[in-house]
Design a protein around this motif. Structure first.
Motif, PDB file in Angstrom:
ATOM      1  N   HIS A  77     -10.464  11.585   0.968  1.00 17.19           N
ATOM      2  CA  HIS A  77      -9.829  10.467   0.267  1.00 17.19           C
ATOM      3  C   HIS A  77      -8.351  10.362   0.656  1.00 17.19           C
ATOM      4  N   GLN A  78      -7.645  11.493   0.665  1.00 18.94           N
ATOM      5  CA  GLN A  78      -6.210  11.471   0.930  1.00 18.94           C
ATOM      6  C   GLN A  78      -5.908  11.068   2.368  1.00 18.94           C
ATOM      7  N   ARG A  79      -6.655  11.619   3.327  1.00 15.08           N
ATOM      8  CA  ARG A  79      -6.450  11.227   4.732  1.00 15.08           C
ATOM      9  C   ARG A  79      -6.705   9.734   4.910  1.00 15.08           C
ATOM     10  N   SER A  80      -7.758   9.238   4.292  1.00 17.52           N
ATOM     11  CA  SER A  80      -8.111   7.826   4.419  1.00 17.52           C
ATOM     12  C   SER A  80      -7.067   6.936   3.758  1.00 17.52           C
ATOM     13  N   ALA A  81      -6.571   7.376   2.602  1.00 17.38           N
ATOM     14  CA  ALA A  81      -5.528   6.611   1.910  1.00 17.38           C
ATOM     15  C   ALA A  81      -4.252   6.567   2.745  1.00 17.38           C
ATOM     16  N   ASN A  82      -3.913   7.673   3.392  1.00 20.94           N
ATOM     17  CA  ASN A  82      -2.726   7.706   4.262  1.00 20.94           C
ATOM     18  C   ASN A  82      -2.876   6.740   5.430  1.00 20.94           C
ATOM     19  N   ARG A  83      -4.072   6.681   6.004  1.00 18.23           N
ATOM     20  CA  ARG A  83      -4.313   5.749   7.112  1.00 18.23           C
ATOM     21  C   ARG A  83      -4.208   4.303   6.635  1.00 18.23           C
ATOM     22  N   LEU A  84      -4.753   4.042   5.444  1.00 20.51           N
ATOM     23  CA  LEU A  84      -4.708   2.687   4.906  1.00 20.51           C
ATOM     24  C   LEU A  84      -3.271   2.260   4.630  1.00 20.51           C
ATOM     25  N   LEU A  85      -2.475   3.162   4.082  1.00 17.36           N
ATOM     26  CA  LEU A  85      -1.059   2.861   3.833  1.00 17.36           C
ATOM     27  C   LEU A  85      -0.327   2.592   5.140  1.00 17.36           C
ATOM     28  N   HIS A  86      -0.621   3.381   6.167  1.00 21.33           N
ATOM     29  CA  HIS A  86       0.004   3.199   7.478  1.00 21.33           C
ATOM     30  C   HIS A  86      -0.337   1.821   8.044  1.00 21.33           C
ATOM     31  N   LEU A  87      -1.603   1.414   7.889  1.00 21.09           N
ATOM     32  CA  LEU A  87      -2.037   0.096   8.356  1.00 21.09           C
ATOM     33  C   LEU A  87      -1.292  -1.013   7.611  1.00 21.09           C
ATOM     34  N   CYS A  88      -1.174  -0.875   6.295  1.00 24.27           N
ATOM     35  CA  CYS A  88      -0.478  -1.895   5.501  1.00 24.27           C
ATOM     36  C   CYS A  88       0.968  -2.046   5.942  1.00 24.27           C
ATOM     37  N   ARG A  89       1.626  -0.949   6.230  1.00 25.83           N
ATOM     38  CA  ARG A  89       3.031  -1.007   6.635  1.00 25.83           C
ATOM     39  C   ARG A  89       3.185  -1.578   8.038  1.00 25.83           C
ATOM     40  N   LEU A  90       2.197  -1.371   8.899  1.00 25.88           N
ATOM     41  CA  LEU A  90       2.259  -1.944  10.243  1.00 25.88           C
ATOM     42  C   LEU A  90       1.974  -3.441  10.220  1.00 25.88           C
ATOM     43  N   ASN A  91       0.913  -3.833   9.522  1.00 24.24           N
ATOM     44  CA  ASN A  91       0.485  -5.233   9.541  1.00 24.24           C
ATOM     45  C   ASN A  91       1.212  -6.103   8.520  1.00 24.24           C
ATOM     46  N   LYS A  92       1.759  -5.476   7.474  1.00 24.67           N
ATOM     47  CA  LYS A  92       2.575  -6.168   6.464  1.00 24.67           C
ATOM     48  C   LYS A  92       1.808  -7.340   5.838  1.00 24.67           C
ATOM     49  N   GLY A  93       2.545  -8.273   5.242  1.00 23.21           N
ATOM     50  CA  GLY A  93       1.959  -9.509   4.707  1.00 23.21           C
ATOM     51  C   GLY A  93       0.753  -9.301   3.809  1.00 23.21           C
ATOM     52  N   THR A  94      -0.370  -9.877   4.210  1.00 16.21           N
ATOM     53  CA  THR A  94      -1.592  -9.843   3.420  1.00 16.21           C
ATOM     54  C   THR A  94      -2.049  -8.422   3.154  1.00 16.21           C
ATOM     55  N   TYR A  95      -1.854  -7.541   4.119  1.00 17.11           N
ATOM     56  CA  TYR A  95      -2.292  -6.160   3.966  1.00 17.11           C
ATOM     57  C   TYR A  95      -1.503  -5.455   2.862  1.00 17.11           C
ATOM     58  N   VAL A  96      -0.215  -5.716   2.785  1.00 18.73           N
ATOM     59  CA  VAL A  96       0.589  -5.142   1.707  1.00 18.73           C
ATOM     60  C   VAL A  96       0.102  -5.673   0.365  1.00 18.73           C
ATOM     61  N   LYS A  97      -0.258  -6.950   0.338  1.00 19.02           N
ATOM     62  CA  LYS A  97      -0.765  -7.561  -0.895  1.00 19.02           C
ATOM     63  C   LYS A  97      -2.012  -6.823  -1.388  1.00 19.02           C
ATOM     64  N   ILE A  98      -2.950  -6.588  -0.495  1.00 12.95           N
ATOM     65  CA  ILE A  98      -4.163  -5.860  -0.849  1.00 12.95           C
ATOM     66  C   ILE A  98      -3.824  -4.424  -1.250  1.00 12.95           C
ATOM     67  N   GLY A  99      -2.896  -3.801  -0.499  1.00 12.31           N
ATOM     68  CA  GLY A  99      -2.490  -2.438  -0.812  1.00 12.31           C
ATOM     69  C   GLY A  99      -1.911  -2.320  -2.211  1.00 12.31           C
ATOM     70  N   GLN A 100      -1.148  -3.336  -2.622  1.00 10.36           N
ATOM     71  CA  GLN A 100      -0.591  -3.346  -3.972  1.00 10.36           C
ATOM     72  C   GLN A 100      -1.699  -3.439  -5.025  1.00 10.36           C
ATOM     73  N   HIS A 101      -2.720  -4.241  -4.737  1.00 11.21           N
ATOM     74  CA  HIS A 101      -3.859  -4.329  -5.652  1.00 11.21           C
ATOM     75  C   HIS A 101      -4.546  -2.966  -5.778  1.00 11.21           C
ATOM     76  N   VAL A 102      -4.761  -2.315  -4.630  1.00  8.81           N
ATOM     77  CA  VAL A 102      -5.416  -1.003  -4.632  1.00  8.81           C
ATOM     78  C   VAL A 102      -4.612  -0.011  -5.471  1.00  8.81           C
ATOM     79  N   GLY A 103      -3.280  -0.089  -5.358  1.00  4.04           N
ATOM     80  CA  GLY A 103      -2.418   0.817  -6.104  1.00  4.04           C
ATOM     81  C   GLY A 103      -2.429   0.596  -7.603  1.00  4.04           C
ATOM     82  N   ALA A 104      -3.076  -0.471  -8.038  1.00  3.85           N
ATOM     83  CA  ALA A 104      -3.137  -0.777  -9.473  1.00  3.85           C
ATOM     84  C   ALA A 104      -4.522  -0.537 -10.070  1.00  3.85           C
ATOM     85  N   LEU A 105      -5.475  -0.105  -9.246  1.00  2.31           N
ATOM     86  CA  LEU A 105      -6.864   0.040  -9.708  1.00  2.31           C
ATOM     87  C   LEU A 105      -7.151   1.472 -10.171  1.00  2.31           C
TER      88      LEU A 105
END
Length: 239
Positions: free
Chosen positions: A71-99
């Motif tokens: 879970h932690q390795r996968s979450a780190n990869r997902l966060l890295h992707l959000c920071r690279l792609n920004k925009g919509t990905y950050v939006k989804i990442g913020q939703h994930v951080g609230a669930l």
């Protein structure tokens, strides 16, 4: 066999893609480099990042099982992707951080940082967006017609836009200027399609979590959020 028992197979699998396939833009940001040349090709870079990240996460779970470390390795990869792609990905990442009640705690804890630490655009990109939207040919025209001053440092940044303080050219009134991140609107359609596939994959990995509603919610509201005219009208109603 002894190497495999020590986890060599996983170390080899996990280490190479993260350092070479996703971190290549430490040398050159291909997405930004290609954007003036070929917008479609530039957009494919974002899709490729998402595909690589999704594949890494999928095979990691297949190889090592569903557990806290994975879970932690996968979450780190997902966060890295959000920071690279920004925009919509950050939006989804913020939703994930609230669930908190729906997702493994490793994902929620890791993605929470996007609520207060969203990537921001450079001042040059901000000026470029303003000139494009206000039909100004130069920085001087922008400053003479609209603003006598724009502070370079944003006072706030979110997934889709950031805010700068400025002074209106003619009245001298101090204002807040909300500027959409460059390329976020153009990339949104492709991003949503890729995320749709990603959440279908997530449903396969985590059948107990039904997450398709999250991307459906994003698709329903994202383009409303990207149209600042709607926000303007809502502000007037609230006033």
């Amino acid at each position: 066999n002894s190497l495999l028992k020590k986890g060599f197979k996983y170390t080899f699998f996990a280490g190479i893609p993260v350092t070479t396939l996703l971190d290549y833009n430490k040398l050159i940001d291909l997405e930004s480099f290609l954007y003036p040349i070929n917008k479609s090709l530039s957009g494919q870079i974002r899709s490729n990042r998402a595909a690589i990240t999704g594949a890494l996460i999928f095979f990691d779970y297949k190889l090592t099982g569903i557990n806290s470390d994975t879970h932690q390795r996968s979450a780190n990869r997902l966060l890295h992707l959000c920071r690279l792609n920004k925009g919509t990905y950050v939006k989804i990442g913020q939703h994930v951080g609230a669930l908190d009640m729906l997702l493994p705690k490793e994902y929620v804890k890791t993605m929470k940082c996007l609520h207060s630490d969203a990537p921001h655009s450079s001042f040059e990109e901000v000026i470029s967006v303003l000139k494009e939207d206000l039909n100004c040919q130069s920085d001087d025209e922008l400053l003479s017609k609209y603003f006598s001053k724009i502070d370079e440092e944003p006072i706030g940044s979110a997934s889709l836009a950031q805010v700068h303080t400025a002074v209106l050219a003619h009245s001298g009134q101090k204002v807040a200027v909300k500027v959409q991140h460059r390329k976020v609107f153009e990339s949104a359609l492709r991003d949503v399609e890729i995320m749709d596939f990603g959440f279908l994959l997530a449903d396969k990995i985590f059948p107990e979590f039904k997450l398709q509603w999250l991307i459906n919610l994003t698709k329903a509201n994202l383009f409303k959020e990207l149209d600042f005219r709607i926000e303007c009208e809502n502000t007037k109603k609230a006033k």
